[in-house]
Motif scaffolding. Structure first.
Motif, mmCIF file in Angstrom:
data_model
loop_
_atom_site.group_PDB
_atom_site.id
_atom_site.type_symbol
_atom_site.label_atom_id
_atom_site.label_comp_id
_atom_site.label_asym_id
_atom_site.label_seq_id
_atom_site.Cartn_x
_atom_site.Cartn_y
_atom_site.Cartn_z
ATOM 1 N N LYS A 149 -61.244 30.640 88.406
ATOM 2 C CA LYS A 149 -61.083 29.451 89.246
ATOM 3 C C LYS A 149 -60.825 28.192 88.417
ATOM 4 C CE LYS A 149 -63.909 31.128 93.104
ATOM 5 N NZ LYS A 149 -65.119 30.883 93.954
ATOM 6 N N ILE A 207 -57.180 28.299 87.238
ATOM 7 C CA ILE A 207 -56.282 28.029 88.372
ATOM 8 C C ILE A 207 -56.265 26.540 88.698
ATOM 9 C CG2 ILE A 207 -55.942 28.410 90.849
ATOM 10 C CD1 ILE A 207 -57.076 31.257 90.413
ATOM 11 N N GLN A 208 -57.439 25.915 88.674
ATOM 12 C CA GLN A 208 -57.506 24.482 88.956
ATOM 13 C C GLN A 208 -56.831 23.669 87.870
ATOM 14 O OE1 GLN A 208 -58.740 23.263 91.934
ATOM 15 N NE2 GLN A 208 -57.650 21.438 91.170
ATOM 16 N N GLN A 209 -57.017 24.078 86.605
ATOM 17 C CA GLN A 209 -56.348 23.398 85.488
ATOM 18 C C GLN A 209 -54.834 23.432 85.663
ATOM 19 O OE1 GLN A 209 -57.594 25.086 81.751
ATOM 20 N NE2 GLN A 209 -59.727 24.460 81.988
ATOM 21 N N VAL A 210 -54.315 24.588 86.043
ATOM 22 C CA VAL A 210 -52.864 24.734 86.231
ATOM 23 C C VAL A 210 -52.378 23.863 87.384
ATOM 24 C CG1 VAL A 210 -51.039 26.342 86.908
ATOM 25 C CG2 VAL A 210 -52.742 27.029 85.200
ATOM 26 N N LYS A 211 -53.128 23.858 88.483
ATOM 27 C CA LYS A 211 -52.746 23.036 89.641
ATOM 28 C C LYS A 211 -52.749 21.553 89.276
ATOM 29 C CE LYS A 211 -54.281 26.110 93.378
ATOM 30 N NZ LYS A 211 -55.233 26.273 94.506
ATOM 31 N N ASP A 212 -53.800 21.114 88.562
ATOM 32 C CA ASP A 212 -53.894 19.706 88.166
ATOM 33 C C ASP A 212 -52.765 19.342 87.206
ATOM 34 O OD1 ASP A 212 -56.168 19.512 89.702
ATOM 35 O OD2 ASP A 212 -57.560 19.648 88.006
ATOM 36 N N ARG A 218 -49.824 20.779 86.935
ATOM 37 C CA ARG A 218 -48.544 20.765 87.654
ATOM 38 C C ARG A 218 -48.380 19.485 88.456
ATOM 39 N NH1 ARG A 218 -47.378 25.557 91.784
ATOM 40 N NH2 ARG A 218 -49.103 24.496 92.839
ATOM 41 N N ALA A 219 -49.448 19.062 89.115
ATOM 42 C CA ALA A 219 -49.389 17.811 89.878
ATOM 43 C C ALA A 219 -49.107 16.631 88.953
ATOM 44 C CB ALA A 219 -50.695 17.595 90.640
ATOM 45 N N ALA A 235 -41.829 21.250 92.462
ATOM 46 C CA ALA A 235 -42.812 22.171 91.889
ATOM 47 C C ALA A 235 -42.145 23.380 91.247
ATOM 48 C CB ALA A 235 -43.788 22.624 92.976
ATOM 49 N N VAL A 286 -47.842 23.713 81.960
ATOM 50 C CA VAL A 286 -49.142 23.703 82.646
ATOM 51 C C VAL A 286 -50.171 24.632 82.006
ATOM 52 C CG1 VAL A 286 -48.125 23.031 84.847
ATOM 53 C CG2 VAL A 286 -48.351 25.468 84.288
#
Length: 222
Positions: free
Chosen positions: A117, A120-125, A127-128, A143, A151
């Motif tokens: 988790k 996954i959050q690191q990648v999402k942050d 990418r944003a 995206a 990322v």
């Protein structure tokens, strides 16, 4: 009795001679020979693949650097300086807790599994942040344009290179921040794309330090 003492003395002397010879060969002659060959044939690599700019060493082509603003009060991590090309995230870097007299950067991976988790959050942050930072008036990053190396950190956390796709994605932002044309910056990126080693090993790449040195030279002329 005398023969026994004599034999022991000869054995000790033989052992000492062997020790001295091996010490001379493996501890002096061999290292000097290897160092001499390395300096003669691979001088740049033997000295750490140093990169120079303005008459001084500014880094190594083998080790990535951060291009960040000074750390602001209340923050734990500095913000990226967006006038420069940015490298890969450095989430795997450790901290020196042994010899605290020196602020050492320790190489390392996150060791997080693909379904972790936190990862996954690191990648999402990340990418944003890439989308936000590189979207400028007239150019919006989608995206689907964000490559994996933008990322995720590398296994060492010190990867000096990025993919041509990630360098291309930053072109509009670099042009806008430095008062350059998109064509000028894109040409700069294209000139710094390195192909696969020997034509088949690895992937095409762009060295971020060398690219930013060239960017600095370009902005000085403009």
């Amino acid at each position: 009795m005398n023969n026994s003492v004599s034999n022991t003395g000869r054995l000790l002397w033989a052992g000492l001679r062997a020790l001295l010879v091996l010490t001379l060969v493996t501890g002096v002659i061999y290292p000097l020979a290897v160092t001499g060959v390395a300096q003669a044939l691979f001088h740049d690599k033997a000295n750490g693949s140093q990169v120079t700019a303005d008459g001084r060493v500014v880094g190594s082509s083998l080790i990535g650097q951060s291009y960040s603003l000074p750390l602001k009060k209340g923050r734990t991590t500095p913000e990226p300086d967006l006038k420069w090309f940015q490298g890969r995230p450095q989430n795997g870097l450790g901290t020196n807790s042994v010899n605290t007299r020196y602020k050492l950067i320790l190489s390392g991976a996150t060791n997080l599994s693909a379904d972790n988790k936190d990862l996954i959050q690191q990648v999402k942050d990340a990418r944003a942040a890439v989308i936000k930072d590189n979207s400028v008036p007239g150019y919006t990053v989608r995206a689907s344009q964000v490559p994996a190396d933008a990322v995720t950190s590398s296994g060492s956390g010190l990867d000096p290179d990025i993919s041509p796709a990630y360098a291309d994605l930053q072109v509009h932002r670099i042009a806008e921040r430095n008062g350059l044309s998109v064509a000028q910056v894109q040409k700069l990126v294209d000139e710094h794309v390195e192909g696969r080693t020997l034509g088949f090993i690895g992937e095409p790449r762009v060295n971020v330090l060398e690219l930013n040195i060239a960017l600095k030279a370009l902005t000085a002329k403009s």
